[in-house]
Design a protein around this motif. Structure first.
Motif, mmCIF file in Angstrom:
data_model
loop_
_atom_site.group_PDB
_atom_site.id
_atom_site.type_symbol
_atom_site.label_atom_id
_atom_site.label_comp_id
_atom_site.label_asym_id
_atom_site.label_seq_id
_atom_site.Cartn_x
_atom_site.Cartn_y
_atom_site.Cartn_z
ATOM 1 N N THR A 84 17.886 -5.804 -1.660
ATOM 2 C CA THR A 84 16.512 -6.279 -1.862
ATOM 3 C C THR A 84 16.268 -7.546 -1.047
ATOM 4 O OG1 THR A 84 16.737 -7.972 -3.597
ATOM 5 C CG2 THR A 84 16.825 -5.670 -4.323
ATOM 6 N N MET A 85 14.994 -7.922 -0.995
ATOM 7 C CA MET A 85 14.633 -9.216 -0.400
ATOM 8 C C MET A 85 14.241 -10.205 -1.501
ATOM 9 S SD MET A 85 12.967 -8.462 3.275
ATOM 10 C CE MET A 85 11.305 -8.097 2.737
ATOM 11 N N GLY A 86 14.589 -9.899 -2.740
ATOM 12 C CA GLY A 86 14.316 -10.838 -3.833
ATOM 13 C C GLY A 86 12.866 -10.793 -4.280
ATOM 14 N N HIS A 133 12.193 -3.111 -8.346
ATOM 15 C CA HIS A 133 13.602 -3.395 -8.035
ATOM 16 C C HIS A 133 14.496 -3.134 -9.258
ATOM 17 C CE1 HIS A 133 11.472 -6.467 -5.375
ATOM 18 N NE2 HIS A 133 12.152 -5.766 -4.500
ATOM 19 N N LEU A 181 15.493 0.401 -9.922
ATOM 20 C CA LEU A 181 16.595 0.831 -9.046
ATOM 21 C C LEU A 181 17.933 0.327 -9.598
ATOM 22 C CD1 LEU A 181 14.273 1.511 -7.051
ATOM 23 C CD2 LEU A 181 15.509 0.283 -5.285
ATOM 24 N N TYR A 235 7.314 -15.678 2.704
ATOM 25 C CA TYR A 235 7.777 -14.616 1.813
ATOM 26 C C TYR A 235 8.311 -15.259 0.530
ATOM 27 C CZ TYR A 235 9.387 -10.056 0.395
ATOM 28 O OH TYR A 235 9.536 -8.879 -0.286
ATOM 29 N N PHE A 255 17.156 3.230 -3.064
ATOM 30 C CA PHE A 255 15.961 2.757 -2.367
ATOM 31 C C PHE A 255 14.725 3.343 -3.039
ATOM 32 C CE2 PHE A 255 19.435 2.675 0.625
ATOM 33 C CZ PHE A 255 19.306 1.409 1.185
ATOM 34 N N LYS A 311 8.448 3.959 -2.531
ATOM 35 C CA LYS A 311 7.357 3.069 -2.095
ATOM 36 C C LYS A 311 7.443 2.812 -0.582
ATOM 37 C CE LYS A 311 4.812 -0.908 -2.105
ATOM 38 N NZ LYS A 311 5.588 -1.824 -1.329
ATOM 39 N N ASP A 312 8.674 2.619 -0.096
ATOM 40 C CA ASP A 312 8.912 2.413 1.337
ATOM 41 C C ASP A 312 9.465 3.723 1.910
ATOM 42 O OD1 ASP A 312 8.551 -0.707 1.637
ATOM 43 O OD2 ASP A 312 9.663 -0.363 -0.199
ATOM 44 N N GLN A 360 11.059 3.832 5.355
ATOM 45 C CA GLN A 360 12.331 3.100 5.348
ATOM 46 C C GLN A 360 13.470 3.982 4.836
ATOM 47 O OE1 GLN A 360 12.955 -1.152 4.121
ATOM 48 N NE2 GLN A 360 13.396 -0.218 2.150
ATOM 49 N N PRO A 372 11.554 7.016 -7.546
ATOM 50 C CA PRO A 372 10.100 7.068 -7.498
ATOM 51 C C PRO A 372 9.457 5.676 -7.462
ATOM 52 C CG PRO A 372 10.947 8.383 -9.332
ATOM 53 C CD PRO A 372 12.108 7.655 -8.748
ATOM 54 N N VAL A 413 7.390 2.644 -8.554
ATOM 55 C CA VAL A 413 6.990 2.080 -9.848
ATOM 56 C C VAL A 413 5.642 1.394 -9.669
ATOM 57 C CG1 VAL A 413 7.630 0.487 -11.689
ATOM 58 C CG2 VAL A 413 9.396 1.782 -10.501
ATOM 59 N N ALA A 420 0.865 -0.063 -6.672
ATOM 60 C CA ALA A 420 2.316 0.001 -6.453
ATOM 61 C C ALA A 420 2.883 -1.412 -6.529
ATOM 62 C CB ALA A 420 2.612 0.615 -5.084
ATOM 63 N N MET A 421 3.952 -1.575 -7.312
ATOM 64 C CA MET A 421 4.535 -2.922 -7.427
ATOM 65 C C MET A 421 5.116 -3.359 -6.087
ATOM 66 S SD MET A 421 6.288 -3.213 -11.076
ATOM 67 C CE MET A 421 5.384 -2.794 -12.553
HETATM 68 P P1 AMP Z 1 12.193 -5.152 -0.929
HETATM 69 O O1 AMP Z 1 12.718 -6.281 -1.749
HETATM 70 O O2 AMP Z 1 10.707 -5.102 -0.852
HETATM 71 O O3 AMP Z 1 12.887 -5.023 0.406
HETATM 72 O O4 AMP Z 1 12.584 -3.832 -1.737
HETATM 73 C C1 AMP Z 1 13.918 -3.548 -2.095
HETATM 74 C C2 AMP Z 1 14.009 -2.132 -2.588
HETATM 75 O O5 AMP Z 1 13.159 -1.971 -3.720
HETATM 76 C C3 AMP Z 1 13.548 -1.116 -1.540
HETATM 77 O O6 AMP Z 1 14.391 0.029 -1.613
HETATM 78 C C4 AMP Z 1 12.161 -0.801 -1.992
HETATM 79 O O7 AMP Z 1 11.724 0.491 -1.592
HETATM 80 C C5 AMP Z 1 12.304 -0.880 -3.496
HETATM 81 N N1 AMP Z 1 10.992 -1.086 -4.116
HETATM 82 C C6 AMP Z 1 10.102 -2.077 -3.862
HETATM 83 N N2 AMP Z 1 8.976 -1.898 -4.577
HETATM 84 C C7 AMP Z 1 9.158 -0.761 -5.301
HETATM 85 C C8 AMP Z 1 8.354 -0.036 -6.237
HETATM 86 N N3 AMP Z 1 7.128 -0.436 -6.564
HETATM 87 N N4 AMP Z 1 8.862 1.093 -6.764
HETATM 88 C C9 AMP Z 1 10.109 1.532 -6.426
HETATM 89 N N5 AMP Z 1 10.909 0.892 -5.551
HETATM 90 C C10 AMP Z 1 10.451 -0.239 -4.997
#
Ligand code: AMP
Length: 284
Positions: A26-28, A34, A37, A68, A143, A146-147, A150, A171, A173, A180-181
């Motif tokens: 994640t990017m926090g 997150h 997952l 960010y 993962f 949402k992405d 990616q 899926p 969230v 979408a979160m």
């Molecule tokens: P990020 O911190 O945005 O790089 O996201 C880290 C992981 O969380 C990635 O695999 C994203 O696809 C996943 N993620 C971010 N937002 C959501 C969401 N709303 N639902 C499901 N997975 C998510």
């Protein structure tokens, strides 16, 4: 729960985690997306490692790297509550020391959609995730859909480079109202947040029409474009492509598809998507 911020410390702590290992990069600025997952990884594996790293190599020069959101203390608390065993929190110079010169590029899948508007983005994502996989050595990596692009890029990388792990897609969230979160949602003012709802609303409408039998890409795209154009400050793309490889449909939708949207509400870039899967026996 342990934390490690150097590669050596991470490897040492990881070596003590026996059995299957789930990994959630994640990017926090963690939210329920997150955490979903992480909880799934905890359920499906003996141990779970998460990483929190805002990867400078996946941000373009005019993007929001500096602003960010960074909420490390709160993030670590949430990881602990989710049942994560070990969190990797490297600085940029740990991941990219002087002389760093190797990149991973997934060529075709990185080109359309977000790739067109964020040159170098997926190269940065694939490179950092490849490094993280080599450092963490997970059995499974989780993962979010949402992405969607990616996860396609990363699954291709894992397949093409024979990485010994399974990519698990979870899926999207959503908030109760459909949004979408995203870590970036916190930038939205109340009125921007209201306007941002157009994205999930129109994607749900496209899915409804698809489920009723609509297969015309041009028609579905024009529905998206007119709704999004009325509420968003910039629509970067609203497209329907093959789910398997992100190529375009030359005619009607005849295979599983991805309807995907990206653009700005105020200064916040938002993305979202739905999958369109023909149900067997109906309009097939
Ligand atoms: P990020 O911190 O945005 O790089 O996201 C880290 C992981 O969380 C990635 O695999 C994203 O696809 C996943 N993620 C971010 N937002 C959501 C969401 N709303 N639902 C499901 N997975 C998510």
């Amino acid at each position: 729960m342990k934390t490690a911020s150097t590669v050596a410390a991470l490897r040492k702590a990881r070596a003590r985690l026996k059995g299957t290992l789930g990994f959630v990069p994640t990017m926090g600025a963690l939210h329920e997306g997150h955490l979903t997952l992480m909880r799934r990884s905890v359920r499906e594996n003996g141990h779970t490692v998460a990483s929190i790293f805002v990867n400078p190599r996946q941000f373009g020069p005019s993007e929001d790297l500096a602003k960010y959101p960074r909420t490390l203390k709160e993030d670590l608390k949430l990881c602990r509550e989710a049942g994560v065993d070990l969190v990797f929190t490297p600085d940029a110079d740990v991941m990219y020391p002087d002389g760093f010169d190797t990149f991973v590029e997934v060529e075709r899948l990185s080109r359309p959609l977000c790739g067109e508007f964020r040159p170098g983005h997926f190269r940065g994502v694939a490179t950092v995730v490849c490094k993280l996989f080599n450092i963490v050595q997970p059995s499974r990596a989780y993962f979010g859909q949402k992405d969607a692009q990616q996860v396609l890029v990363l699954a291709r990388m894992v397949e093409d480079l024979n990485m010994p792990l399974k990519v698990v897609t979870c899926p999207t969230v959503r908030e109760k109202d459909g949004l979408a979160m995203s870590s970036r949602n916190r930038y939205l003012s109340p009125s921007e947040r209201e306007r941002a709802l157009v994205i999930s609303r129109i994607l749900a409408e496209v899915k409804r029409q698809f489920d009723k039998g609509e297969r015309d890409v041009g028609h579905l795209v024009s529905i998206m474009e007119s709704a999004l154009g009325a509420e968003m400050d910039e629509v970067q793309y609203a497209e329907i492509r093959r789910l398997a490889d992100l190529t375009e449909f030359p005619g009607p939708i005849d295979a599983p598809a991805l309807a995907a949207v990206a653009g700005y509400v105020g200064t916040t870039r938002l993305i979202d998507n739905v999958t369109l899967t023909p149900s067997r026996g109906r309009n097939a």
